[in-house]
Motif scaffolding. Structure first.
Motif, PDB file in Angstrom:
ATOM      1  N   TYR B  92       0.849  -1.192   0.000  1.00 54.97           N
ATOM      2  CA  TYR B  92       0.000   0.000   0.000  1.00 54.97           C
ATOM      3  C   TYR B  92       0.885   1.244   0.000  1.00 54.97           C
ATOM      4  O   TYR B  92       1.886   1.275   0.714  1.00 54.97           O
ATOM      5  N   PHE B 209       3.779   6.488   4.747  1.00 55.21           N
ATOM      6  CA  PHE B 209       2.856   5.491   5.283  1.00 55.21           C
ATOM      7  C   PHE B 209       3.605   4.687   6.340  1.00 55.21           C
ATOM      8  O   PHE B 209       3.974   3.536   6.111  1.00 55.21           O
ATOM      9  N   PRO B 210       3.834   5.323   7.483  1.00 56.30           N
ATOM     10  CA  PRO B 210       4.667   4.656   8.498  1.00 56.30           C
ATOM     11  C   PRO B 210       3.999   3.416   9.071  1.00 56.30           C
ATOM     12  O   PRO B 210       2.773   3.302   9.094  1.00 56.30           O
ATOM     13  N   ASP B 255       0.281  -1.078   9.213  1.00 57.70           N
ATOM     14  CA  ASP B 255       0.202   0.329   8.861  1.00 57.70           C
ATOM     15  C   ASP B 255      -0.325   1.087  10.078  1.00 57.70           C
ATOM     16  O   ASP B 255      -1.186   0.595  10.793  1.00 57.70           O
ATOM     17  N   ASN B 256       0.198   2.265  10.275  1.00 54.53           N
ATOM     18  CA  ASN B 256      -0.153   3.040  11.464  1.00 54.53           C
ATOM     19  C   ASN B 256      -1.649   3.302  11.604  1.00 54.53           C
ATOM     20  O   ASN B 256      -2.164   3.443  12.706  1.00 54.53           O
ATOM     21  N   ASP B 257      -2.341   3.400  10.455  1.00 55.97           N
ATOM     22  CA  ASP B 257      -3.743   3.830  10.494  1.00 55.97           C
ATOM     23  C   ASP B 257      -4.750   2.782  10.042  1.00 55.97           C
ATOM     24  O   ASP B 257      -5.892   2.796  10.482  1.00 55.97           O
ATOM     25  N   ILE B 258      -4.379   1.906   9.127  1.00 55.37           N
ATOM     26  CA  ILE B 258      -5.388   1.013   8.528  1.00 55.37           C
ATOM     27  C   ILE B 258      -4.883  -0.435   8.442  1.00 55.37           C
ATOM     28  O   ILE B 258      -3.693  -0.702   8.617  1.00 55.37           O
TER      29      ILE B 258
END
Lengths: 195, 335
Positions: B92, B209-210, B255-258
């Motif tokens: 991603y 995208f950390p 992924d940090n968010d998703i």
């Protein structure tokens, strides 16, 4: 001195970006919780498909990686200003519909509306730093909400919250791009295109 | 002319000898071996409830002249069961891939067709050369709420089957595990282990995208894992390790968010630093000086056995002790 100004502007931008990222993260988490509450209280099916609704800013974007910093800020700002109005409307409708009976949903909506407002302000600050300044709010009043049945309004609300959740993730990514040392505000900063 | 004939397992198969009459005298062979006449009905070959072992080349020869009149390759198999389809994005926001396989083999050739629809748009899934049951798609849009619908159809000569997977852009994001996990003892710190790792090389842009990480560790002798979640950085120091115990350590990424957590990385082993046993060295020195003056017997230096490089865990310490005592005893004997 120009150099000192540049450094302090860069620092301020980095600071605004990292605070903005935290704001967006919290906002997203609250919107996801709100979605659960909304679906439950409104008696909806969580997996219901909602067609794109007029007036709701769509988070989906092509060539996201090619956007300039200014483009990102402007699109974010336009979106959150729209969400601010939409959420206020939803809050009003919800209070009319349920009166004081359901305060949980009302409170959750109000909390998210507050965060959206705060984030909007944050974006305006970032745009000021870009020495572009935020565009003024829409002059004429937005058109009145179309007359929808209760069910249609509930579905519309679902669509609003879902897009807002996507936007919160997009904003986090946008701010990270902005926080990079050379975000390329005047030229496109693109990722390597190799598959 | 030979051709291929596909039949289902358990089916009854009747083969005609080309244009020969029913009452013609013929001989049938399978893979060059004559088939017993009991399987014949006139010149027709009857195979009842065929099984996989009956796949092969069937030939029919005219009785007296031995002219080849008909040949076919029989392939016994099954129609495909519903395939298993999996889609995932480990790179991603570049794109995602889908891979598939059949739950049970069909024993005959299958072809696969995949379609990917996003809203009203049909997307192209480019087939990978290797592995061949995989194709990949580039994202044209990001942050879409519209679901992706992937339909896989598998077809062979005996039938077809299909399956569909529907998912959100965020839901299938699952990075590969972290790479190059290294765990080292910290000198002069008996309860610490320093762990470091790298982002998976398949993740294209860790800066924008950390990833966040999950570390788990336990001593080999215990079953209970300790967990640490780390929101940034690719290293961590464990500060509560049991002294002298060998540890097993693994890291996962997300992924940090998703999306979801990766599989666990390859496990690494490490033991915290332990102090060199000083008292044993002193005893051995005393023993050596004494025996050197009375006989030519020279006990091997104790330090060799208790070399720190060879020490792994508390078991080795006991060996050092025993060796020291034995040598001390010998030394006393020779006085």
């Amino acid at each position: 001195m120009a150099a000192a100004d540049n450094t302090s502007a860069a620092l301020r931008r980095r600071d605004l970006c990292s605070r903005g990222i935290r704001l967006a993260g919290k906002m997203r988490s609250d919107v996801v919780d709100l979605l659960d509450t909304y679906v439950e209280r409104q008696g909806l099916d969580a997996s219901a498909s909602v067609a794109a609704v007029e007036g709701v800013p769509v988070a989906a974007v092509e060539r996201w990686d090619e956007q300039t910093g200014t483009q990102r800020l402007l699109e974010n700002l336009a979106a959150y200003r729209a969400f601010r109005a939409l959420l206020a409307q939803m809050l009003e409708e919800q209070q009319e519909q349920l009166g004081e009976a359901d305060t949980t949903l009302g409170q959750a909506l109000a909390a998210v509306l507050l965060q959206v407002s705060a984030f909007t302000y944050h974006l305006e600050e970032l745009l000021r730093l870009e020495s572009r300044g935020p565009p003024s709010e829409e002059g004429p009043e937005p058109p009145p909400a179309p007359h929808l049945s209760l069910f249609e309004r509930k579905l519309r609300g679902l669509g609003v919250l879902r897009e807002l959740a996507q936007w919160a993730v997009r904003s986090t990514r946008d701010l990270r791009q902005l926080a990079k040392p050379n975000p390329g505000s005047s030229s496109a900063a693109s990722l390597a295109e190799s598959p | 002319d030979s051709h291929i004939q596909y039949e289902r397992v358990g089916a009854d198969v009747t083969m005609k000898c080309g244009s020969m009459d029913w009452d013609a005298a013929v001989t049938w062979t399978v893979n060059g071996t004559d088939i017993d006449a009991s399987h014949l009905n006139g010149s027709y070959l009857i195979l009842k409830k065929v099984d996989l072992t009956q796949s092969g080349q069937y030939s029919c020869y005219e009785g007296s002249s031995w002219h080849l009149k008909y040949q076919t390759y029989l392939r016994v198999g099954t129609p495909p069961k519903e395939p298993l389809l999996m889609c995932r994005s480990n790179n991603y926001p570049k794109g995602f891939y889908c891979s598939w396989h059949l739950p049970t083999p069909t024993y005959i050739p299958n072809s696969f067709n995949i379609s990917v629809i996003h809203g009203t748009r049909e997307m192209v899934c480019e087939k990978d050369v290797f592995p061949k049951n995989r194709c990949h798609i580039r994202y044209l849009q990001l942050f879409s709420t519209v679901k992706y619908k992937v339909t896989l159809t598998v077809t062979n000569a005996l039938g077809k089957n299909s399956t569909t997977a529907t998912f959100d852009e965020f839901a299938i994001v699952k990075p590969d595990p972290p790479e190059s996990v290294v765990a080292k003892p910290v000198p002069n710190n008996p309860r610490r282990l320093e762990v470091s790792w790298q982002n998976p090389s398949s993740w294209p842009d860790p800066e924008s995208f950390p990833l966040k990480f999950f570390l788990r560790y336990r001593p080999l002798i215990l079953d209970q894992w300790q967990h640490v979640e780390l929101s940034d950085g690719t290293s961590h120091t464990i500060t509560d390790a049991y002294a002298g115990k060998e540890y097993i350590i693994q890291v996962a990424a997300k992924d940090n968010d998703i999306g979801t957590w990766s599989d666990w990385s390859v496990a690494v082993h490490a033991t915290p630093w332990t102090e060199e046993p000083k008292h044993l060295t002193t005893e051995a020195q005393v023993t050596e000086t004494t025996s050197a003056s009375t006989s030519s017997f020279m006990p091997p230096p104790t330090t060799k056995i208790c070399d720190k490089g060879a020490v792994v865990g508390s078991g080795a310490v006991a060996v050092c002790w025993t060796a020291g005592l034995v040598l001390a005893a010998y030394g006393i004997l020779f006085i």
